[in-house]
Write a protein that holds these residues in place. Structure first.
Motif, PDB file in Angstrom:
ATOM      1  N   LEU A  86       0.806  -1.217   0.000  1.00 27.26           N
ATOM      2  CA  LEU A  86       0.000   0.000   0.000  1.00 27.26           C
ATOM      3  C   LEU A  86       0.844   1.274   0.000  1.00 27.26           C
ATOM      4  O   LEU A  86       0.289   2.380  -0.053  1.00 27.26           O
ATOM      5  N   GLY A  95      -7.002  -3.677   0.729  1.00 23.90           N
ATOM      6  CA  GLY A  95      -6.931  -2.351   0.136  1.00 23.90           C
ATOM      7  C   GLY A  95      -7.529  -1.279   1.028  1.00 23.90           C
ATOM      8  O   GLY A  95      -8.382  -1.560   1.869  1.00 23.90           O
ATOM      9  N   HIS A 120      -8.021   2.524  -5.519  1.00 18.75           N
ATOM     10  CA  HIS A 120      -6.779   2.465  -6.289  1.00 18.75           C
ATOM     11  C   HIS A 120      -5.766   1.470  -5.720  1.00 18.75           C
ATOM     12  O   HIS A 120      -4.717   1.265  -6.319  1.00 18.75           O
ATOM     13  N   SER A 121      -6.071   0.875  -4.582  1.00 19.12           N
ATOM     14  CA  SER A 121      -5.142  -0.063  -3.952  1.00 19.12           C
ATOM     15  C   SER A 121      -4.918  -1.289  -4.830  1.00 19.12           C
ATOM     16  O   SER A 121      -5.842  -1.752  -5.523  1.00 19.12           O
ATOM     17  N   LEU A 122      -3.702  -1.799  -4.799  1.00 22.64           N
ATOM     18  CA  LEU A 122      -3.349  -2.972  -5.602  1.00 22.64           C
ATOM     19  C   LEU A 122      -3.710  -4.228  -4.818  1.00 22.64           C
ATOM     20  O   LEU A 122      -2.925  -4.748  -4.030  1.00 22.64           O
ATOM     21  N   THR A 123      -4.913  -4.734  -5.066  1.00 27.17           N
ATOM     22  CA  THR A 123      -5.438  -5.855  -4.294  1.00 27.17           C
ATOM     23  C   THR A 123      -5.384  -7.179  -5.056  1.00 27.17           C
ATOM     24  O   THR A 123      -5.856  -8.195  -4.548  1.00 27.17           O
ATOM     25  N   ASP A 161       2.975   5.746  -4.913  1.00 26.14           N
ATOM     26  CA  ASP A 161       1.688   5.415  -4.304  1.00 26.14           C
ATOM     27  C   ASP A 161       0.703   6.424  -4.858  1.00 26.14           C
ATOM     28  O   ASP A 161       0.731   7.600  -4.494  1.00 26.14           O
ATOM     29  N   GLU A 171      -3.286   5.068  -3.200  1.00 28.69           N
ATOM     30  CA  GLU A 171      -3.552   3.681  -2.827  1.00 28.69           C
ATOM     31  C   GLU A 171      -3.711   3.499  -1.318  1.00 28.69           C
ATOM     32  O   GLU A 171      -4.416   2.596  -0.866  1.00 28.69           O
TER      33      GLU A 171
END
Length: 268
Positions: free
Chosen positions: A153, A180, A184-187, A207, A210
């Protein structure tokens, strides 16, 4: 009736089932004794100096030896284990990085007027070691020195993940579930891997809202004299200001991270 005699000095006066705090106190007393010895010592000596029963000393030392804090040698001798060397190196490394980096992150903060963070990796998280900031109130999510954040994150954490093997990154994703904070978080692992490839290509990590909506960060790596990634430095700012000044901040951050690396002995 004859009164029972007092227990010898090396007999435990406490209960047969000591509390957790008592166990730690007893273990600490034994470690202090071992630390003061120039050569390995036997069980009887440790019992006499600690005032604990031989069986108690034997039990505690066995537990400490199982995790490497004590070494049990042939002939019934004991000394401090090599695990303490590992711990000592970690503490010294962290303190050294913070002390070395402090003037550089202060200078960067004074130059750009935005919060500058210094962090290290600890397992699946980063730990914030230091922060130069006079305007933290502008940011809703404020990571205090000593606080943690998930690797995926943060721009800081992505630098460390990008240095891992694909197998290690996949294992991280499985362990953590890639939670997340924002849309926009990379999950998803494929999304994370795509971002990490870009980090590997540029040696910079971003970031993009995110961790918090409206907040962007960029991070640069810090290496030691062995070329090892030991820390990361980031700049955080509200998205609008970040987008406006990114072209100036990124090279300034890189310059700061390179200066800290050189101060740690890295050959860049």
């Amino acid at each position: 009736m004859t009164k029972p005699s007092a227990a010898p000095a090396n007999k435990d006066p406490g209960p047969s089932h000591p509390t957790g705090v008592q166990v730690f106190d007893r273990a600490d007393s034994l470690l202090v004794i071992l630390a003061g010895q120039h050569s390995p010592v036997n069980l009887k000596t440790l019992a006499n100096e600690s005032g604990l029963h031989v069986s108690t000393v034997h039990r505690i030392l066995g537990a400490l030896a199982a995790i490497g804090l004590v070494e049990h040698q042939s002939g019934g001798l004991y000394r401090l284990g090599l695990r303490w060397l590992e711990y000592g190196n970690l503490v010294r490394e962290r303190l050294e990085v913070r002390d070395v980096a402090r003037p550089f992150i202060e200078a960067l903060h004074n130059r750009i007027g935005e919060p500058v963070n210094l962090a290290i990796r600890d397992g699946d998280d980063i730990i914030y070691l230091d922060r130069a900031s006079a305007n933290a109130s502008r940011i809703r999510v404020f990571y205090r020195v000593g606080s943690r954040a998930p690797l995926h994150l943060t721009s800081l954490g992505k630098l460390f993940l990008a240095s891992d093997s694909p197998e290690s990154v996949a294992a991280y994703a499985t362990r953590t579930g890639l939670p997340g904070n924002t849309m926009h978080s990379l999950t998803q692992l494929n999304m994370l891997n795509k971002a990490l490839k870009e980090v590997q290509r540029t040696s910079m990590a971003f970031d993009n809202e995110e961790a918090e909506l409206g907040l962007r960060c960029v991070a640069a790596p810090v290496h030691d004299d062995q070329g090892k990634l030991v820390a990361a430095i980031s700049v955080s700012s509200p998205t609008e200001r970040f987008s406006e000044h990114e072209k100036d901040w990124v090279p300034a951050l890189q310059e700061c991270a390179h200066a800290v690396s050189r101060a740690l002995g890295a050959k860049l």
